[in-house]
Design a protein around this motif. Sequence first.
Motif, short mmCIF file in Angstrom:
data_model
loop_
_atom_site.label_atom_id
_atom_site.label_comp_id
_atom_site.label_asym_id
_atom_site.label_seq_id
_atom_site.Cartn_x
_atom_site.Cartn_y
_atom_site.Cartn_z
N ALA A 6 0.68 -1.19 0.06
CA ALA A 6 0.09 -0.05 0.09
C ALA A 6 1.04 1.14 0.13
O ALA A 6 0.47 2.30 -0.61
CB ALA A 6 -0.87 0.08 1.25
N LEU A 7 1.92 1.22 0.80
CA LEU A 7 2.85 2.47 0.93
C LEU A 7 3.57 2.78 -0.61
O LEU A 7 3.53 3.83 -0.98
CB LEU A 7 3.96 2.25 1.87
CG LEU A 7 5.06 3.20 2.23
CD1 LEU A 7 4.26 4.40 2.73
CD2 LEU A 7 5.89 2.79 2.98
N VAL A 8 3.97 1.64 -1.25
CA VAL A 8 4.85 1.74 -2.32
C VAL A 8 3.87 2.15 -3.60
O VAL A 8 4.09 3.00 -4.12
CB VAL A 8 5.67 0.37 -2.32
CG1 VAL A 8 6.36 0.72 -3.99
CG2 VAL A 8 6.70 0.15 -1.71
N ALA A 9 2.45 1.48 -3.30
CA ALA A 9 1.77 1.89 -4.40
C ALA A 9 1.10 3.52 -4.31
O ALA A 9 0.92 4.09 -5.25
CB ALA A 9 0.34 1.00 -4.39
N GLU A 10 0.88 3.89 -3.15
CA GLU A 10 0.76 5.47 -3.03
C GLU A 10 1.85 6.53 -3.50
O GLU A 10 1.83 7.30 -3.97
CB GLU A 10 0.22 5.72 -1.62
CG GLU A 10 0.01 7.03 -1.25
CD GLU A 10 -0.99 7.71 -1.89
OE1 GLU A 10 -1.22 8.88 -2.14
OE2 GLU A 10 -2.03 7.09 -2.53
N PHE A 11 3.15 5.75 -3.04
CA PHE A 11 4.20 6.56 -3.50
C PHE A 11 4.23 6.78 -5.02
O PHE A 11 4.50 7.79 -5.45
CB PHE A 11 5.49 5.93 -2.95
CG PHE A 11 6.76 6.39 -3.42
CD1 PHE A 11 7.23 7.79 -3.25
CD2 PHE A 11 7.67 5.42 -4.17
CE1 PHE A 11 8.61 7.99 -3.74
CE2 PHE A 11 9.01 5.71 -4.54
CZ PHE A 11 9.34 6.96 -4.42
N ILE A 12 4.39 5.50 -5.63
CA ILE A 12 4.21 5.50 -6.99
C ILE A 12 3.34 6.32 -7.69
O ILE A 12 3.53 7.10 -8.65
CB ILE A 12 4.48 3.97 -7.65
CG1 ILE A 12 5.82 3.49 -7.36
CG2 ILE A 12 4.03 3.84 -8.91
CD1 ILE A 12 5.77 1.95 -7.49
N ALA A 13 2.16 6.40 -7.30
CA ALA A 13 0.99 7.05 -7.69
C ALA A 13 1.40 8.50 -7.61
O ALA A 13 0.93 9.30 -8.43
CB ALA A 13 -0.34 6.70 -7.07
#
Length: 292
Positions: free
Chosen positions: A262-269
């Motif tokens: 979830a953290l990495v997905a939000e960062f990439i977004a």
Amino acid sequence: MKITTKDGVQLHVEEAGDGTPILFIHEFGGNHASWEPQMQYFSRRHRCITYAARGYPPSDVPESLDAYSQAIAADDAVAVLDGLGIDKAHIVGLSMGGFCTVHVGLRYPERALSLTVAGAGYGCEKEFEEYFRGVSLEVAENFERKGAKEFSKIYALGASRVQFQNKDPRGWQVFAERLATHSDRGAAMTMRGVQARRPSFYDLEDELKRMAVPTLVVVGDEDDHCLQPGLFLKRTIPACGLSVFPKTGHTLNLEEPAAFNALVAEFIAQVEAGRWLPRDPRALPGQIMRTR
């Protein structure tokens, strides 16, 4: 599939999905399969790539120590992108792979859309630098003398691994069994050539201050020797964020896969939306409260 590096080493590569590419770089204690929870999650909307570093079967295991270094590791990551015809990718690395991710950002910033640096810092603290080099050489000797099948039983129970075992015994067991399959020679050469010789983040301060790639640093709060280096990266890299996982050790992506994904997905977004920016110059580190 296999790709060939510029010095002729063949690396085992796997990929899944379509979309903006993400390259996952594994830690010393893992291999390409260590990213399976991320490959499954992110391949729903990204082209995901993972590979076995040199020294990790089914990739080649060079015999010479000269074939292993931090710079070579970063070159190998870019060789994977080249072999797949990928111009730029989000780079995600854990521990040894986190160090590699930083060095990709330093050596090849034009190839990185973003950097996720997880659980990286061992050997960076100046007061432990010599100890780390010494214990790395001892670990290398143990892999050669005892073999991965036996020494993995000790290595898998390190101070920052037991958190994983306590939370998820089955997941930890898979990690330990994977560690037992390491190449004895490859593990020893990786420890001597990459781990024991890599530069501290603190020695790269000037270069890190100039690195403009959006960066996320992730550290477990019980991964003691990564906490201060993580803070250092946060304070040094211009567009850097820091996340600390509570009651968490070193094997972040496997120990807390849902939180990590979830953290990495939000960062990439945020990166892809152009919203992961350098720190606002008004956010002065020395200011406590503004009075004028």
